[in-house]
Motif scaffolding. Structure first.
Motif, short mmCIF file in Angstrom:
data_model
loop_
_atom_site.label_atom_id
_atom_site.label_comp_id
_atom_site.label_asym_id
_atom_site.label_seq_id
_atom_site.Cartn_x
_atom_site.Cartn_y
_atom_site.Cartn_z
N HIS A 1 -138.85 -76.60 30.22
CA HIS A 1 -139.02 -75.91 31.49
C HIS A 1 -138.81 -76.60 32.57
O HIS A 1 -138.25 -76.42 33.58
N ALA B 1 -142.94 -67.36 41.59
CA ALA B 1 -143.47 -68.31 40.58
C ALA B 1 -144.90 -68.88 40.94
O ALA B 1 -145.85 -69.33 40.12
N TYR C 1 -149.90 -61.65 38.02
CA TYR C 1 -148.87 -62.52 37.29
C TYR C 1 -147.98 -61.42 36.98
O TYR C 1 -146.70 -61.73 36.74
N ARG D 1 -144.19 -61.87 37.93
CA ARG D 1 -143.22 -62.21 36.99
C ARG D 1 -142.44 -61.13 36.24
O ARG D 1 -141.38 -61.38 35.89
N SER E 1 -142.08 -66.03 30.39
CA SER E 1 -143.53 -65.69 31.28
C SER E 1 -143.89 -64.28 30.77
O SER E 1 -145.26 -64.25 30.65
N TRP F 1 -145.59 -64.82 27.62
CA TRP F 1 -147.11 -65.28 27.53
C TRP F 1 -147.93 -64.29 28.14
O TRP F 1 -149.26 -64.39 27.57
#
Length: 242
Positions: A104, A133, A171, A175, A218, A221
Motif C-alpha cells: 500500500h 483518506a 470511514y 472510503r 478499505s 476492511w
C-alpha cells in the motif's frame, strides 16, 4: 529552499517517530511500541494534511483533474511523501512480513511521487483523494491506540467501544461512498482525453488502478469491522435476554 522541503519533512517525521518510541511510549510493551509510534507520526500527518490539501485546492481557481500543480499543492504532496517514506521504513524494520501495508505504501508513494516529480500535473485529484483518506485519520489512530491497550486498560476499552460506531460510519462515508464517486468522476475526465496532453495514459491508468485497489481493500476492511461489531452487539443482547 524547495529542494530541501522533502528531506526536512522526512527528518521531522523521523524525529517524531523516535520521540514516540523512546519517550512517549517508553513504558509500553516492546510488542506494542512500534505500532504506537507509527500512530503518532500518522497523527502528525493526517489532520494537518487534510487542512493543507483543502487550502491548496481552494487557493487554485483553475483547478481541474489535469491542471498544473501549484507550489502549495507540491508542498502538500511532499508532506505526505515524507510521511509514507517514514512509515514504510517502520514497516520494513519492524513488520517486514506485512506485505499488504508495504505494498500500500509503495503504491501510494508511486502516485504521489509521479504527480509531484514526474508529470507536475494532476495534484487536484490526488489531494482530494488524500482528504478522503485522511479525514478519518485522527479518529482511526485514537481507535487503534485504544484497541492496542483495551485488554489491560479499562479507559482504553471504553474509548474503543465509544469510538467504534462513529469511526466506522465516517470511514464508510469517506472510503466506500465519496471515494468511489470521485474516482468515477476522475475516470470520466481522463477517458475523455482531456488530460492526454499533460498526463501520459499509463500514468493516469496506473493512478486509477492503485486508487481502486486501495478503496477495495478499505471497503473489505470496514465491512469486516461492521460484521464483527454486529456479532458483538448481538452477543451482548443474547446475554441480557438469558
Amino acid at each position: 529552499m524547495e529542494t530541501l522541503t522533502l528531506p526536512l519533512l522526512f527528518a521531522m517525521y523521523l524525529a517524531i517517530y523516535l520521540v514516540a518510541r523512546f519517550i512517549v511510549f517508553k513504558n509500553w510493551s516492546p510488542k506494542l511500541r512500534p505500532e504506537a509510534s507509527s500512530c503518532l507520526i500518522s497523527f502528525a500527518h493526517g489532520t494537518p494534511a487534510v487542512f493543507f490539501a483543502a487550502r491548496a485546492i481552494l487557493s487554485d481557481p483553475t483547478r481541474t483533474f489535469s491542471s498544473l500543480n501549484t507550489s502549495l499543492q507540491n508542498f502538500t504532496l511532499d508532506y505526505s511523501i515524507a510521511y509514507f517514506l517514514t512509515d514504510l521504513l517502520h514497516y520494513l524494520v519492524f513488520n517486514p512480513n506485512d506485505v499488504l501495508f508495504i505494498g500500500h505504501h509503495l503504491a501510494t508513494l508511486f502516485v504521489f511521487v509521479t504527480c509531484r516529480y514526474f508529470v507536475y500535473h494532476g495534484a487536484y485529484a490526488i489531494l482530494v483523494l488524500l482528504i478522503l483518506a485522511e479525514i478519518t485519520s485522527f479518529c482511526q489512530n485514537t481507535w487503534t491506540l485504544a484497541a492496542a491497550r483495551k485488554a489491560d486498560v479499562d479507559f482504553a476499552a471504553k474509548v474503543y467501544a465509544f469510538l467504534s460506531p462513529p469511526f466506522y460510519v465516517l470511514y464508510t462515508l469517506a472510503r466506500a461512498l465519496a471515494g468511489p464517486y470521485f474516482v468515477y468522476e476522475m475516470c470520466l475526465f481522463y477517458l475523455s482525453g482531456a488530460a492526454d496532453s499533460v498526463l501520459p495514459r499509463w500514468i493516469w491508468v496506473s493512478w486509477i488502478v492503485v486508487v481502486v485497489m486501495a478503496i477495495s481493500v478499505s471497503i473489505l476492511w470496514i465491512s469486516n469491522l461492521w460484521i464483527e461489531l454486529y456479532r458483538q452487539r448481538v452477543g451482548e443482547i443474547e446475554k441480557k435476554v438469558r
